[in-house]
Design a protein around this motif. Structure first.
Motif, short mmCIF file in Angstrom:
data_model
loop_
_atom_site.label_atom_id
_atom_site.label_comp_id
_atom_site.label_asym_id
_atom_site.label_seq_id
_atom_site.Cartn_x
_atom_site.Cartn_y
_atom_site.Cartn_z
N SER A 18 -121.90 66.64 81.11
CA SER A 18 -120.61 67.72 81.26
C SER A 18 -120.41 67.99 82.61
CB SER A 18 -121.00 69.06 80.65
OG SER A 18 -119.72 69.83 80.58
N GLN A 19 -120.10 69.01 83.21
CA GLN A 19 -119.85 69.32 84.71
C GLN A 19 -120.87 69.10 85.62
OE1 GLN A 19 -117.04 69.86 82.50
NE2 GLN A 19 -118.37 72.03 82.17
N ASN A 41 -118.88 63.44 81.14
CA ASN A 41 -118.27 62.46 80.11
C ASN A 41 -118.02 63.28 78.94
OD1 ASN A 41 -118.03 60.37 78.23
ND2 ASN A 41 -120.22 59.91 77.77
N ASP A 42 -116.96 64.41 79.25
CA ASP A 42 -116.29 65.28 78.38
C ASP A 42 -114.75 65.03 78.67
OD1 ASP A 42 -115.14 67.56 77.36
OD2 ASP A 42 -116.58 68.89 78.08
N VAL A 43 -114.03 64.83 77.76
CA VAL A 43 -112.77 64.33 77.76
C VAL A 43 -111.66 65.55 77.65
CG1 VAL A 43 -113.17 62.03 77.12
CG2 VAL A 43 -112.34 63.59 75.21
N LEU A 46 -109.10 68.97 81.83
CA LEU A 46 -109.49 68.97 83.18
C LEU A 46 -111.25 69.31 83.14
CD1 LEU A 46 -106.71 70.33 85.61
CD2 LEU A 46 -107.47 67.86 85.16
N TYR A 47 -111.87 69.30 81.99
CA TYR A 47 -113.31 69.62 82.16
C TYR A 47 -113.88 68.35 82.24
CZ TYR A 47 -112.94 74.38 80.50
OH TYR A 47 -112.63 75.68 80.51
N GLY A 48 -115.07 68.09 81.97
CA GLY A 48 -115.95 67.03 82.24
C GLY A 48 -115.65 66.40 83.90
N GLY A 73 -114.56 61.22 83.32
CA GLY A 73 -114.82 62.17 84.24
C GLY A 73 -113.65 62.56 85.40
N ASN A 74 -113.75 63.62 85.82
CA ASN A 74 -112.77 63.97 86.96
C ASN A 74 -113.54 64.30 88.12
OD1 ASN A 74 -110.55 64.11 85.09
ND2 ASN A 74 -111.46 65.60 83.94
N ALA A 75 -112.67 64.55 89.29
CA ALA A 75 -113.29 64.90 90.64
C ALA A 75 -113.33 66.40 91.09
CB ALA A 75 -112.25 64.10 91.63
N ILE A 76 -112.48 66.99 91.38
CA ILE A 76 -112.60 68.37 91.83
C ILE A 76 -111.57 69.08 91.11
CG2 ILE A 76 -112.51 70.14 93.49
CD1 ILE A 76 -113.57 68.03 95.56
N THR A 77 -111.80 69.86 90.16
CA THR A 77 -110.58 70.62 89.36
C THR A 77 -110.80 72.09 89.43
OG1 THR A 77 -111.92 70.44 87.40
CG2 THR A 77 -110.46 68.59 87.89
N VAL A 78 -109.62 72.69 89.30
CA VAL A 78 -109.50 74.14 89.47
C VAL A 78 -108.78 74.48 87.78
CG1 VAL A 78 -108.75 76.21 90.29
CG2 VAL A 78 -109.30 74.37 91.88
#
Length: 188
Positions: A18-19, A41-43, A46-48, A73-78
Motif C-alpha cells: 500500500s502507501q 499496488n493499490d489501484v 490516488l491511493y497506492g 502506484g502513484n508518486a506524491i498525492t494529497v
C-alpha cells in the motif's frame, strides 16, 4: 488532528503493498530527504501512493526522491475526504522533489471526492519546482481535482506546478536497505 509537527527525514521506504509514507488527518508535518519507491499496488484513485497526505493540512514535502513502479502506484498525492469538522486537506507545499515514473502508470497531485463550501485543496496546496522524469513526458501523470490524469503542460496552464520540469531521464534505482545513497542501477 491526530498527529502534528512530525518530521519524516532520511528514510528509505520501498516495495510496500500500500502507501509508502502515509500521513492522515494530521497537520504541520515535514517530509524531507526521503527515498521512496515502488510502493502502492493499490489501484483506488490516488491511493497506492509512495507518499500520501490524506485529509491533512499545513505540511511541507521537499527534497524527496520518489520512483513509481512501471505497472502500479502513484508518486506524491494529497487526498481530501470528509472526515468531520476541522479536518481538511489543504495548505500543503510540495516542492523540490525528484520524481521518476518508470512507465505509463502513476499520478502526482491532489484530488477529492468531497468539495466543502469555502475551502479548496487545489487553491491552497502548491506543487512547484519539482523535477519529473518519464519514459514519455506527454503521459498524463498529473492529477486534476477528481484524480484524472493530465500532462504537465496542462497542469501548469491550470495554475500549479510552477517551475517544475519533465524529461526522459529514466534510470531505475537499485532499492535496498544497505545505504541511503542515491544509487542508480547499472547493467541488467
Amino acid at each position: 488532528p491526530i498527529s502534528s509537527h512530525i518530521v519524516f527525514e532520511g528514510n528509505r521506504v520501498f516495495r510496500n503493498t500500500s502507501q509508502g509514507i502515509f500521513y492522515e488527518i494530521s497537520s504541520y508535518g515535514t517530509f524531507r530527504n526521503n527515498r521512496v519507491g515502488l510502493n502502492g499496488n493499490d489501484v483506488r484513485a490516488l491511493y497506492g501512493t509512495n507518499l500520501m497526505l490524506s485529509t491533512s493540512h499545513n505540511n511541507v514535502v521537499t527534497g524527496n526522491i520518489v520512483e513509481v513502479h512501471p505497472n502500479y502506484g502513484n508518486a506524491i498525492t494529497v487526498v481530501w475526504q470528509d472526515r468531520g469538522p476541522g479536518r481538511w486537506g489543504g495548505n500543503n507545499l510540495i516542492e523540490d522533489n525528484d520524481i521518476t515514473f518508470l512507465g505509463a502508470k502513476g499520478l502526482n497531485g491532489a484530488g477529492t471526492d468531497w468539495l466543502p463550501t469555502g475551502l479548496n485543496v487545489f487553491a491552497t496546496t502548491k506543487f512547484r519546482n519539482n523535477r519529473y522524469h518519464s519514459v514519455k513526458p506527454t503521459f498524463d501523470h498529473f492529477a486534476d481535482r477528481v484524480g484524472r490524469g493530465r500532462t504537465l503542460r496542462e497542469t501548469q496552464a491550470a495554475g500549479t506546478e510552477a517551475g517544475s520540469t519533465i524529461d526522459r531521464d529514466v534510470t531505475p534505482r537499485k532499492w535496498n536497505c544497505d545505504t541511503m545513497r542515491d544509487v542508480r542501477r547499472t547493467g541488467p
